[in-house]
Motif scaffolding. Structure first.
Motif, PDB file in Angstrom:
ATOM      1  N   GLU A   1       0.851  -1.183   0.000  1.00 29.75           N
ATOM      2  CA  GLU A   1       0.000   0.000   0.000  1.00 29.75           C
ATOM      3  C   GLU A   1       0.891   1.239   0.000  1.00 29.75           C
ATOM      4  O   GLU A   1       1.869   1.307   0.737  1.00 29.75           O
ATOM      5  CB  GLU A   1      -0.901   0.014   1.232  1.00 29.75           C
ATOM      6  CG  GLU A   1      -1.862   1.173   1.255  1.00 29.75           C
ATOM      7  CD  GLU A   1      -2.819   1.104   2.436  1.00 29.75           C
ATOM      8  OE1 GLU A   1      -3.342   2.158   2.789  1.00 29.75           O
ATOM      9  OE2 GLU A   1      -3.022   0.013   2.991  1.00 29.75           O
ATOM     10  N   SER A   2       0.542   2.197  -0.857  1.00 27.23           N
ATOM     11  CA  SER A   2       1.305   3.448  -0.892  1.00 27.23           C
ATOM     12  C   SER A   2       0.338   4.631  -0.836  1.00 27.23           C
ATOM     13  O   SER A   2      -0.763   4.572  -1.360  1.00 27.23           O
ATOM     14  CB  SER A   2       2.177   3.523  -2.145  1.00 27.23           C
ATOM     15  OG  SER A   2       1.381   3.546  -3.302  1.00 27.23           O
ATOM     16  N   VAL A   3       0.785   5.684  -0.180  1.00 20.85           N
ATOM     17  CA  VAL A   3      -0.008   6.905  -0.044  1.00 20.85           C
ATOM     18  C   VAL A   3       0.810   8.041  -0.638  1.00 20.85           C
ATOM     19  O   VAL A   3       1.967   8.247  -0.264  1.00 20.85           O
ATOM     20  CB  VAL A   3      -0.337   7.195   1.441  1.00 20.85           C
ATOM     21  CG1 VAL A   3      -1.126   8.484   1.573  1.00 20.85           C
ATOM     22  CG2 VAL A   3      -1.082   6.027   2.058  1.00 20.85           C
ATOM     23  N   GLN A   4       0.205   8.774  -1.583  1.00 20.09           N
ATOM     24  CA  GLN A   4       0.884   9.896  -2.212  1.00 20.09           C
ATOM     25  C   GLN A   4       0.079  11.167  -1.957  1.00 20.09           C
ATOM     26  O   GLN A   4      -1.138  11.174  -2.060  1.00 20.09           O
ATOM     27  CB  GLN A   4       1.022   9.671  -3.717  1.00 20.09           C
ATOM     28  CG  GLN A   4       1.891   8.500  -4.070  1.00 20.09           C
ATOM     29  CD  GLN A   4       1.926   8.259  -5.576  1.00 20.09           C
ATOM     30  OE1 GLN A   4       1.096   8.768  -6.311  1.00 20.09           O
ATOM     31  NE2 GLN A   4       2.904   7.484  -5.992  1.00 20.09           N
ATOM     32  N   GLU A   5       0.807  12.219  -1.631  1.00 16.68           N
ATOM     33  CA  GLU A   5       0.177  13.527  -1.421  1.00 16.68           C
ATOM     34  C   GLU A   5       0.025  14.228  -2.767  1.00 16.68           C
ATOM     35  O   GLU A   5       0.965  14.297  -3.550  1.00 16.68           O
ATOM     36  CB  GLU A   5       1.025  14.385  -0.480  1.00 16.68           C
ATOM     37  CG  GLU A   5       1.131  13.867   0.927  1.00 16.68           C
ATOM     38  CD  GLU A   5      -0.173  13.965   1.689  1.00 16.68           C
ATOM     39  OE1 GLU A   5      -0.987  14.864   1.409  1.00 16.68           O
ATOM     40  OE2 GLU A   5      -0.375  13.118   2.586  1.00 16.68           O
ATOM     41  N   THR A   6      -1.158  14.707  -3.041  1.00 13.83           N
ATOM     42  CA  THR A   6      -1.435  15.482  -4.252  1.00 13.83           C
ATOM     43  C   THR A   6      -2.034  16.824  -3.832  1.00 13.83           C
ATOM     44  O   THR A   6      -2.440  16.990  -2.674  1.00 13.83           O
ATOM     45  CB  THR A   6      -2.421  14.729  -5.176  1.00 13.83           C
ATOM     46  OG1 THR A   6      -3.653  14.565  -4.491  1.00 13.83           O
ATOM     47  CG2 THR A   6      -1.863  13.385  -5.587  1.00 13.83           C
TER      48      THR A   6
ATOM     49  N   GLY B   1      -5.425  16.296  -2.327  1.00 14.66           N
ATOM     50  CA  GLY B   1      -5.563  15.412  -1.175  1.00 14.66           C
ATOM     51  C   GLY B   1      -4.603  14.229  -1.267  1.00 14.66           C
ATOM     52  O   GLY B   1      -3.530  14.331  -1.849  1.00 14.66           O
ATOM     53  N   GLU B   2      -5.004  13.110  -0.686  1.00 21.38           N
ATOM     54  CA  GLU B   2      -4.177  11.913  -0.689  1.00 21.38           C
ATOM     55  C   GLU B   2      -4.697  10.910  -1.729  1.00 21.38           C
ATOM     56  O   GLU B   2      -5.897  10.778  -1.927  1.00 21.38           O
ATOM     57  CB  GLU B   2      -4.197  11.216   0.678  1.00 21.38           C
ATOM     58  CG  GLU B   2      -3.536  11.988   1.781  1.00 21.38           C
ATOM     59  CD  GLU B   2      -3.569  11.218   3.094  1.00 21.38           C
ATOM     60  OE1 GLU B   2      -2.848  11.630   4.001  1.00 21.38           O
ATOM     61  OE2 GLU B   2      -4.307  10.217   3.197  1.00 21.38           O
ATOM     62  N   VAL B   3      -3.760  10.193  -2.321  1.00 26.14           N
ATOM     63  CA  VAL B   3      -4.113   9.110  -3.247  1.00 26.14           C
ATOM     64  C   VAL B   3      -3.525   7.830  -2.677  1.00 26.14           C
ATOM     65  O   VAL B   3      -2.322   7.725  -2.459  1.00 26.14           O
ATOM     66  CB  VAL B   3      -3.555   9.371  -4.664  1.00 26.14           C
ATOM     67  CG1 VAL B   3      -3.834   8.184  -5.562  1.00 26.14           C
ATOM     68  CG2 VAL B   3      -4.152  10.639  -5.241  1.00 26.14           C
ATOM     69  N   ARG B   4      -4.384   6.899  -2.401  1.00 27.54           N
ATOM     70  CA  ARG B   4      -3.949   5.604  -1.870  1.00 27.54           C
ATOM     71  C   ARG B   4      -4.038   4.553  -2.971  1.00 27.54           C
ATOM     72  O   ARG B   4      -5.043   4.455  -3.656  1.00 27.54           O
ATOM     73  CB  ARG B   4      -4.823   5.160  -0.701  1.00 27.54           C
ATOM     74  CG  ARG B   4      -4.688   6.019   0.517  1.00 27.54           C
ATOM     75  CD  ARG B   4      -5.588   5.499   1.629  1.00 27.54           C
ATOM     76  NE  ARG B   4      -5.480   6.348   2.792  1.00 27.54           N
ATOM     77  CZ  ARG B   4      -4.733   6.040   3.850  1.00 27.54           C
ATOM     78  NH1 ARG B   4      -4.066   4.921   3.882  1.00 27.54           N
ATOM     79  NH2 ARG B   4      -4.670   6.867   4.874  1.00 27.54           N
ATOM     80  N   THR B   5      -2.984   3.781  -3.104  1.00 26.16           N
ATOM     81  CA  THR B   5      -2.989   2.671  -4.058  1.00 26.16           C
ATOM     82  C   THR B   5      -2.618   1.404  -3.305  1.00 26.16           C
ATOM     83  O   THR B   5      -1.760   1.406  -2.421  1.00 26.16           O
ATOM     84  CB  THR B   5      -1.991   2.904  -5.209  1.00 26.16           C
ATOM     85  OG1 THR B   5      -0.687   3.124  -4.661  1.00 26.16           O
ATOM     86  CG2 THR B   5      -2.384   4.098  -6.058  1.00 26.16           C
TER      87      THR B   5
END
Length: 92
Positions: A70-75, A78-82
């Motif tokens: 699982e990875s969380v990226q800040e945009t 907001g946040e994008v979780r994959t």
């Protein structure tokens, strides 16, 4: 096939083997045109074969592994979780 189908085949083989053994060794009947002892031997052999195949499938099904990443990226919005899931060793 998965582990549960292997367990079902194992139980089915055991039941067939028991029915075949009863027909072969415990039944004292003479009939014309049909030999119940031969049918018992056939069921016994098929039951043993099915139980062995089921046992192999149960052990083969237990060697599967699953990993989750699982990875969380800040945009800016907001946040994008994959999430990524990888299965190895299973045929299903």
């Amino acid at each position: 096939m998965n582990r549960t189908s292997g367990m079902g085949l194992l139980v089915f083989g055991i039941v067939l083997g028991i029915v075949g053994a009863i027909m072969r060794f415990a039944v004292k009947v003479k009939a014309t045109g049909f030999n119940i002892h031969t049918a018992g031997v056939i069921l016994l052999v098929v039951g043993i074969a099915a139980a062995l195949i089921g046992l192999i499938l149960v052990f083969a099904g237990s060697s599967s592994r699953s990993t989750m990443k699982e990875s969380v990226q800040e945009t800016p919005s907001g946040e994008v979780r994959t999430q990524e899931r990888r299965d190895s060793g299973s045929e299903s």
